[in-house]
Design a protein around this motif. Structure first.
Motif, PDB file in Angstrom:
ATOM      1  N   LEU A  87      51.916 -11.770  62.674  1.00  0.00           N
ATOM      2  CA  LEU A  87      51.172 -12.925  62.155  1.00  0.00           C
ATOM      3  C   LEU A  87      51.866 -13.494  60.905  1.00  0.00           C
ATOM      4  CD1 LEU A  87      48.607 -14.339  63.125  1.00  0.00           C
ATOM      5  CD2 LEU A  87      47.319 -13.007  61.466  1.00  0.00           C
ATOM      6  N   GLN A  88      52.348 -12.621  60.049  1.00  0.00           N
ATOM      7  CA  GLN A  88      53.056 -13.069  58.851  1.00  0.00           C
ATOM      8  C   GLN A  88      54.355 -13.789  59.207  1.00  0.00           C
ATOM      9  OE1 GLN A  88      53.265  -9.233  56.918  1.00  0.00           O
ATOM     10  NE2 GLN A  88      51.705  -9.801  55.409  1.00  0.00           N
ATOM     11  N   GLN A  89      55.012 -13.309  60.244  1.00  0.00           N
ATOM     12  CA  GLN A  89      56.251 -13.942  60.679  1.00  0.00           C
ATOM     13  C   GLN A  89      55.979 -15.355  61.192  1.00  0.00           C
ATOM     14  OE1 GLN A  89      58.323 -11.791  63.745  1.00  0.00           O
ATOM     15  NE2 GLN A  89      60.211 -12.962  63.492  1.00  0.00           N
ATOM     16  N   GLU A  90      54.880 -15.551  61.892  1.00  0.00           N
ATOM     17  CA  GLU A  90      54.520 -16.870  62.378  1.00  0.00           C
ATOM     18  C   GLU A  90      54.214 -17.813  61.221  1.00  0.00           C
ATOM     19  OE1 GLU A  90      51.376 -16.651  65.215  1.00  0.00           O
ATOM     20  OE2 GLU A  90      52.646 -15.838  66.794  1.00  0.00           O
TER      21      GLU A  90
ATOM     22  N   MET B 279      46.226   1.345  52.746  1.00  0.00           N
ATOM     23  CA  MET B 279      46.161   0.490  51.558  1.00  0.00           C
ATOM     24  C   MET B 279      47.297  -0.517  51.550  1.00  0.00           C
ATOM     25  SD  MET B 279      43.398   1.207  50.052  1.00  0.00           S
ATOM     26  CE  MET B 279      43.597   0.338  48.496  1.00  0.00           C
ATOM     27  N   LYS B 280      48.456  -0.133  52.044  1.00  0.00           N
ATOM     28  CA  LYS B 280      49.561  -1.089  52.156  1.00  0.00           C
ATOM     29  C   LYS B 280      49.190  -2.205  53.137  1.00  0.00           C
ATOM     30  CE  LYS B 280      53.157   2.321  51.103  1.00  0.00           C
ATOM     31  NZ  LYS B 280      54.295   3.109  51.650  1.00  0.00           N
ATOM     32  N   TRP B 281      48.588  -1.805  54.249  1.00  0.00           N
ATOM     33  CA  TRP B 281      48.123  -2.808  55.221  1.00  0.00           C
ATOM     34  C   TRP B 281      47.073  -3.706  54.580  1.00  0.00           C
ATOM     35  CZ3 TRP B 281      43.133  -3.597  56.957  1.00  0.00           C
ATOM     36  CH2 TRP B 281      42.969  -4.527  57.984  1.00  0.00           C
ATOM     37  N   TRP B 282      46.148  -3.084  53.838  1.00  0.00           N
ATOM     38  CA  TRP B 282      45.055  -3.855  53.257  1.00  0.00           C
ATOM     39  C   TRP B 282      45.549  -4.909  52.270  1.00  0.00           C
ATOM     40  CZ3 TRP B 282      40.706  -6.011  53.592  1.00  0.00           C
ATOM     41  CH2 TRP B 282      40.086  -6.549  52.465  1.00  0.00           C
ATOM     42  N   HIS B 283      46.480  -4.563  51.412  1.00  0.00           N
ATOM     43  CA  HIS B 283      46.967  -5.513  50.410  1.00  0.00           C
ATOM     44  C   HIS B 283      47.601  -6.735  51.085  1.00  0.00           C
ATOM     45  CE1 HIS B 283      45.880  -2.985  47.152  1.00  0.00           C
ATOM     46  NE2 HIS B 283      46.804  -2.053  47.365  1.00  0.00           N
ATOM     47  N   GLN B 284      48.305  -6.511  52.170  1.00  0.00           N
ATOM     48  CA  GLN B 284      48.902  -7.638  52.900  1.00  0.00           C
ATOM     49  C   GLN B 284      47.837  -8.440  53.643  1.00  0.00           C
ATOM     50  OE1 GLN B 284      52.521  -6.614  55.178  1.00  0.00           O
ATOM     51  NE2 GLN B 284      52.557  -4.667  54.057  1.00  0.00           N
ATOM     52  N   TYR B 285      46.904  -7.729  54.223  1.00  0.00           N
ATOM     53  CA  TYR B 285      45.834  -8.397  54.969  1.00  0.00           C
ATOM     54  C   TYR B 285      44.935  -9.192  54.019  1.00  0.00           C
ATOM     55  CZ  TYR B 285      41.934  -8.885  58.281  1.00  0.00           C
ATOM     56  OH  TYR B 285      40.952  -9.380  59.099  1.00  0.00           O
TER      57      TYR B 285
ATOM     58  N   GLN C 121      43.646 -13.113  54.057  1.00  0.00           N
ATOM     59  CA  GLN C 121      42.258 -13.540  53.973  1.00  0.00           C
ATOM     60  C   GLN C 121      42.042 -14.542  52.848  1.00  0.00           C
ATOM     61  OE1 GLN C 121      40.008  -9.801  53.785  1.00  0.00           O
ATOM     62  NE2 GLN C 121      39.265 -10.253  55.854  1.00  0.00           N
ATOM     63  N   LEU C 122      42.718 -14.317  51.715  1.00  0.00           N
ATOM     64  CA  LEU C 122      42.561 -15.216  50.577  1.00  0.00           C
ATOM     65  C   LEU C 122      43.063 -16.624  50.892  1.00  0.00           C
ATOM     66  CD1 LEU C 122      43.616 -12.876  47.626  1.00  0.00           C
ATOM     67  CD2 LEU C 122      41.323 -13.738  48.136  1.00  0.00           C
TER      68      LEU C 122
ATOM     69  N   LEU D 204      34.263  -5.886  55.097  1.00  0.00           N
ATOM     70  CA  LEU D 204      35.326  -5.024  54.608  1.00  0.00           C
ATOM     71  C   LEU D 204      35.961  -5.616  53.349  1.00  0.00           C
ATOM     72  CD1 LEU D 204      37.134  -2.537  54.940  1.00  0.00           C
ATOM     73  CD2 LEU D 204      38.637  -3.903  56.406  1.00  0.00           C
ATOM     74  N   PHE D 205      36.178  -6.935  53.347  1.00  0.00           N
ATOM     75  CA  PHE D 205      36.762  -7.596  52.180  1.00  0.00           C
ATOM     76  C   PHE D 205      35.871  -7.393  50.956  1.00  0.00           C
ATOM     77  CE2 PHE D 205      37.421 -11.065  49.266  1.00  0.00           C
ATOM     78  CZ  PHE D 205      38.803 -11.227  49.237  1.00  0.00           C
TER      79      PHE D 205
END
Length: 392
Positions: free
Chosen positions: A311-314, A357-363, A367-368, A379-380
């Motif tokens: 998703l980030q790559q897109e 936590m690494k996944w969460w910081h990117q996710y 969301q922001l 969850l947020f």
């Protein structure tokens, strides 16, 4: 088809088969202890294959090919239950003899006495063979159980080693330490992992080959031992998988080790029998679990990390966000939140250097950038409140 017709149909085939095959052939699966009563006495049989065979032999001997009379005899036995008890009691106090002893062996004589008490007759060769074979199988199964009990006791040291290893991984967490590092401590833990895998593979194979009692997988000792092993060790199996085969999903059919699938099924089957019994008195967790209840949690996380990277790559390529990828992340988010609510995940998930936590910081950054997305995210809100820091 009547009940008697059904029993005769299926047990007629079963009576000719080797013990262990019958349960797969018959839709009727006896369980527990069966007491067969007749005017000659009674005998108690626990082996379910022998129970099915005895049902066949009793019906056959009562009246050959006459289902109506067999059914009539069954009704007669039920209505004459009181008199039957008196007859059995008398037989217990009187010495029982066989007119023509078939053997000097106490084991063989014991089988013959059972046949006489059931009403099949000590000279019924097929019934004697079935019971003798079942007895030999049971003796072998009992020996196998004794050997497995000894091995289980020895393997407790491997479980203790992995518990100690888990306590030593306070910075990165149990899963990430095993996946990312390669020091002596990790190598030793890997050796324990392999030994335990071989042990539980052996047990699962023995169960499936009918080398253990039919109720083995229903016994609390083995269910609980298997469940503890699965929750403690499967995260290491997942870490090992993604360290060497990162492109292949652990959750794909046929990838997850068969032992974990079987052990999880044993636990779920047992839980089905408990539904409604303790739900009213069961208190909700107030702290995170010492071991994550869903032993596949880290595999779900690894796949969520792949989805997020795509998703980030897109986004970087200014492409339209793939709704399927976004939906996959939302699904994982719900999955995590549902486990946080009931505190069924380990506190190590929230360690700052953990994969989650690494996944969460990117996710979170994703969301922001999408306010409507974060406003609907329990969850947020939970993670932003940082209340989880009080529990680790």
């Amino acid at each position: 088809m009547s009940l008697c017709d059904s029993v005769l149909k299926f047990t007629s085939t079963i009576a000719k088969n080797y013990p262990g095959e019958s349960v797969l052939r018959s839709p009727y699966r006896p369980f527990g202890s069966y007491m067969f009563c007749s005017t000659q006495g009674a005998a108690c049989i626990e082996d379910r294959e022998v129970v099915l065979k005895m049902l066949y032999f009793i019906m056959q001997s009562t009246e050959e090919n006459c289902v109506d009379r067999v059914a009539g005899s069954c009704i007669s036995y039920h209505t004459g239950y009181g008199q039957m008890l008196e007859n059995i009691t008398e037989c217990l106090f009187n010495e029982t003899n066989i007119a023509n002893p078939i053997s000097n062996s106490s084991f063989e004589m014991g089988i013959a006495l059972q046949m006489e008490a059931i009403g099949v007759g000590a000279q019924n060769e097929h019934a004697l063979l079935a019971t003798r074979t079942a007895g030999e199988v049971k003796n072998k199964q009992d020996m196998n159980i004794a050997e497995l009990n000894y091995k289980l006791s020895n393997h407790q040291s491997n479980m203790a080693e992995l518990e100690w290893y888990k306590l030593c991984c306070k910075d990165h967490g149990y899963y990430d330490s095993f996946k990312e590092h390669n020091n002596k401590k990790d190598i030793h833990a890997d050796g324990c992992r392999i030994k335990l895998a071989n042990f539980w593979d052996e047990i699962v194979k023995m169960v499936e080959n009918h080398e253990l009692p039919g109720d083995f997988q229903c016994q609390n000792k083995w269910i609980n031992s298997g469940n503890t092993y699965r929750k403690l060790v499967e995260p290491l199996d997942i870490a090992h998988h993604y360290r060497h085969k990162g492109d292949e999903s652990y959750l794909s059919p046929g990838v997850r080790p068969h032992r974990h699938v079987v052990l999880e099924k044993w636990m779920k089957d047992k839980e089905q029998t408990r539904i409604g019994r303790s739900d009213r008195t069961k208190k909700p967790r107030t702290k995170f679990s010492s071991l994550t209840e869903d032993s596949c949690f880290w595999a779900h996380l690894e796949e969520a990390c792949k989805t997020l990277a795509s998703l980030q790559q897109e986004q970087q390529q200014l492409l339209v966000i793939n709704s399927e990828l976004k939906g996959g992340l939302e699904k994982f988010e719900d999955y995590v939140w549902n486990r946080i609510k009931v505190r069924s995940i380990s506190a190590e998930v929230f360690l700052e250097e953990s994969s989650f936590m690494k996944w969460w910081h990117q996710y979170r950054q994703l969301q922001l950038q999408s306010p409507p997305w974060q406003s609907n995210s329990p969850l947020f809100n939970f993670m932003e409140g940082e209340s989880w820091k009080l529990e680790i």
